[in-house]
Design an enzyme around this catalytic site. Sequence first.
Site, PDB file in Angstrom:
ATOM      1  N   GLY A  49      33.245  97.648 -21.257  1.00  0.00           N
ATOM      2  CA  GLY A  49      32.174  98.593 -20.969  1.00  0.00           C
ATOM      3  C   GLY A  49      30.908  98.167 -21.675  1.00  0.00           C
ATOM      4  O   GLY A  49      30.931  97.815 -22.864  1.00  0.00           O
ATOM      5  N   GLY A  51      27.763  99.926 -21.848  1.00  0.00           N
ATOM      6  CA  GLY A  51      26.724 100.915 -22.080  1.00  0.00           C
ATOM      7  C   GLY A  51      26.018 100.612 -23.384  1.00  0.00           C
ATOM      8  O   GLY A  51      26.271  99.589 -24.028  1.00  0.00           O
ATOM      9  N   ALA A  52      25.138 101.508 -23.815  1.00  0.00           N
ATOM     10  CA  ALA A  52      24.338 101.254 -25.016  1.00  0.00           C
ATOM     11  C   ALA A  52      25.206 101.035 -26.249  1.00  0.00           C
ATOM     12  O   ALA A  52      25.073 100.046 -26.961  1.00  0.00           O
ATOM     13  CB  ALA A  52      23.364 102.404 -25.233  1.00  0.00           C
ATOM     14  N   TRP A  53      26.141 101.958 -26.523  1.00  0.00           N
ATOM     15  CA  TRP A  53      26.944 101.876 -27.738  1.00  0.00           C
ATOM     16  C   TRP A  53      27.941 100.729 -27.651  1.00  0.00           C
ATOM     17  O   TRP A  53      28.133  99.980 -28.618  1.00  0.00           O
ATOM     18  CB  TRP A  53      27.627 103.207 -27.984  1.00  0.00           C
ATOM     19  CG  TRP A  53      28.338 103.415 -29.301  1.00  0.00           C
ATOM     20  CD1 TRP A  53      29.352 104.303 -29.503  1.00  0.00           C
ATOM     21  CD2 TRP A  53      28.096 102.812 -30.578  1.00  0.00           C
ATOM     22  NE1 TRP A  53      29.762 104.266 -30.816  1.00  0.00           N
ATOM     23  CE2 TRP A  53      29.001 103.356 -31.492  1.00  0.00           C
ATOM     24  CE3 TRP A  53      27.216 101.831 -31.032  1.00  0.00           C
ATOM     25  CZ2 TRP A  53      29.059 102.975 -32.842  1.00  0.00           C
ATOM     26  CZ3 TRP A  53      27.256 101.445 -32.374  1.00  0.00           C
ATOM     27  CH2 TRP A  53      28.167 102.016 -33.256  1.00  0.00           C
ATOM     28  N   GLY A  54      28.568 100.532 -26.513  1.00  0.00           N
ATOM     29  CA  GLY A  54      29.505  99.421 -26.361  1.00  0.00           C
ATOM     30  C   GLY A  54      28.824  98.079 -26.542  1.00  0.00           C
ATOM     31  O   GLY A  54      29.369  97.166 -27.175  1.00  0.00           O
ATOM     32  N   LYS A 286      29.748 118.339 -29.110  1.00  0.00           N
ATOM     33  CA  LYS A 286      28.301 118.383 -29.404  1.00  0.00           C
ATOM     34  C   LYS A 286      27.470 117.983 -28.186  1.00  0.00           C
ATOM     35  O   LYS A 286      26.321 118.426 -28.036  1.00  0.00           O
ATOM     36  CB  LYS A 286      27.989 117.522 -30.628  1.00  0.00           C
ATOM     37  CG  LYS A 286      28.457 116.079 -30.584  1.00  0.00           C
ATOM     38  CD  LYS A 286      27.487 115.136 -29.934  1.00  0.00           C
ATOM     39  CE  LYS A 286      28.032 113.727 -29.869  1.00  0.00           C
ATOM     40  NZ  LYS A 286      27.122 112.791 -29.179  1.00  0.00           N
ATOM     41  N   ARG A 348      21.000 111.040 -25.406  1.00  0.00           N
ATOM     42  CA  ARG A 348      20.752 111.036 -23.958  1.00  0.00           C
ATOM     43  C   ARG A 348      21.080 112.371 -23.322  1.00  0.00           C
ATOM     44  O   ARG A 348      20.499 112.725 -22.291  1.00  0.00           O
ATOM     45  CB  ARG A 348      21.556 109.911 -23.300  1.00  0.00           C
ATOM     46  CG  ARG A 348      23.019 110.199 -23.124  1.00  0.00           C
ATOM     47  CD  ARG A 348      23.773 109.046 -22.512  1.00  0.00           C
ATOM     48  NE  ARG A 348      23.935 107.957 -23.459  1.00  0.00           N
ATOM     49  CZ  ARG A 348      24.636 106.864 -23.203  1.00  0.00           C
ATOM     50  NH1 ARG A 348      25.207 106.698 -22.034  1.00  0.00           N
ATOM     51  NH2 ARG A 348      24.766 105.929 -24.110  1.00  0.00           N
ATOM     52  N   GLN A 376      27.735 112.292 -20.533  1.00  0.00           N
ATOM     53  CA  GLN A 376      29.095 112.793 -20.691  1.00  0.00           C
ATOM     54  C   GLN A 376      29.163 114.289 -20.975  1.00  0.00           C
ATOM     55  O   GLN A 376      30.206 114.909 -20.800  1.00  0.00           O
ATOM     56  CB  GLN A 376      29.814 112.013 -21.799  1.00  0.00           C
ATOM     57  CG  GLN A 376      29.963 110.537 -21.467  1.00  0.00           C
ATOM     58  CD  GLN A 376      30.980 109.837 -22.338  1.00  0.00           C
ATOM     59  OE1 GLN A 376      32.156 109.760 -22.015  1.00  0.00           O
ATOM     60  NE2 GLN A 376      30.507 109.325 -23.457  1.00  0.00           N
TER      61      GLN A 376
END
Length: 463
Positions: A49, A51-54, A286, A348, A376
């Site tokens: 994956g 995405g930004a964090w991955g 959250k 986001r 998410q």
Amino acid sequence: MVGSIDTLHLSLYSNGSSYNCTGLEEKIDELRCLLGKSAGDPLRIVSVGAGAWGSVFAALLQDSYGQFREKVQIRIWRRPGKAVDRATAEHLFEVINSREDVLRRLIRRCAYLKYVEARLGDRTLFADEILKDGFCLNMIDTPLCPLKVVTNLQEAVWDADIVVNGLPSTETREVFEEISNYWKERITVPIIISLSKGIEAALEPVPHIITPTQMINRATGVPIENILYLGGPNIASEIYNKEYANARICGAEKWRKPLANFLRHPHFIVWDNSDLVTHEVMGGLKNVYAIGAGMVAALTNESATSKSVYFAHCTSEMIFITHLLAEEPEKLAGPLLADTYVTLLKGRNAWYGQMLAKGELSRDMGDSISGKGMIQGVSAVGAFYELLSQSSLSVLHRDGNKPVAPVELCPILKTLYKILITREKSSQAILQALRDETLNDPRDRIEIAQTHAFYRPSLLGQP
């Protein structure tokens, strides 16, 4: 000589940080030893994956350990074929030319010309193509180091020692079910680190939450002892730019402690904790309330007073929900509030709430937003609402002293469900909910949670 190159051994990262090279090599050797790696067989790490964090997670590992090519191999998988639109290509060109280090790197790698051609509309760039040069499609403004990108999932994972789940929770099950097909003849059991923050609700045989680590466990058969969750109050781009940050890696002691040591760096401190599922669920919770915070900010022209009123109500609902989910909810207060705070400031999900309230996005556009990735919090709203609506989980409401479903004590969650899931109300409804004169003092909700035995271990699949 004191301070000489021979004795100091410093390594300079592509993002500008330095770290003791000898210490890094020792960390690799310790983890290789625990995994039983033989000489000449590199430790294989793949992030699934992009995405930004991955992507940032893979880039941090590459910056730290990529120099030890004989001992470790770091790769990232993303699906092929995702085209970069013209507007993004033009913006990407501006980013490249604003960063001399990036520009020089691309010229040196003979990779600059394709970005010129894409800006002019003479060619189409693809997400996997630009990721090799260090550009994540969801985070164009933060160039990363070059990455080894693999678009064939089987090639990426079949012999991986450590797999990092950088997928949204909504995609985790499907991808890991495919991965399980490639692991049928494996002799060694991989370690999986999940970064995903999201949940699903299941109602049979009793209402309970399904987390990404549980999805992975069920899809692949990898023992839960080998699956960990890493999360914290982090914004991916800021972590890569060396803003001080911390996170927790949660799971079995055998792996969480050595992995915390392996992942820890001067600007990114990783602690370890045994409570896997609860931390994972809090990471999803959250996101629910961050969307509402974005709506309130947009609808009130960033009114600090209105945002504080919303914060009081949403945190009281989160505290109430944690009392249902955790036997010792007080231990979660700090991590949950910190993660909520940073998400409300810059995440986001809060951005998505703002764009909805301003009319710049609509729910018809779906949950996957160009340049941002998967939102998410939307699916999490549906999951938490569905779960907490079950009469079998009823709690005693002190107004009238009658049993009610837990969601009846969570008016913000109910309103977000009507805005985002059933779409029967507009974003304005979030302000109407806050201004409802019958709304209880948020302190009352906290007091109810603290003075009643609400804990439902079955919600997390525990006996």
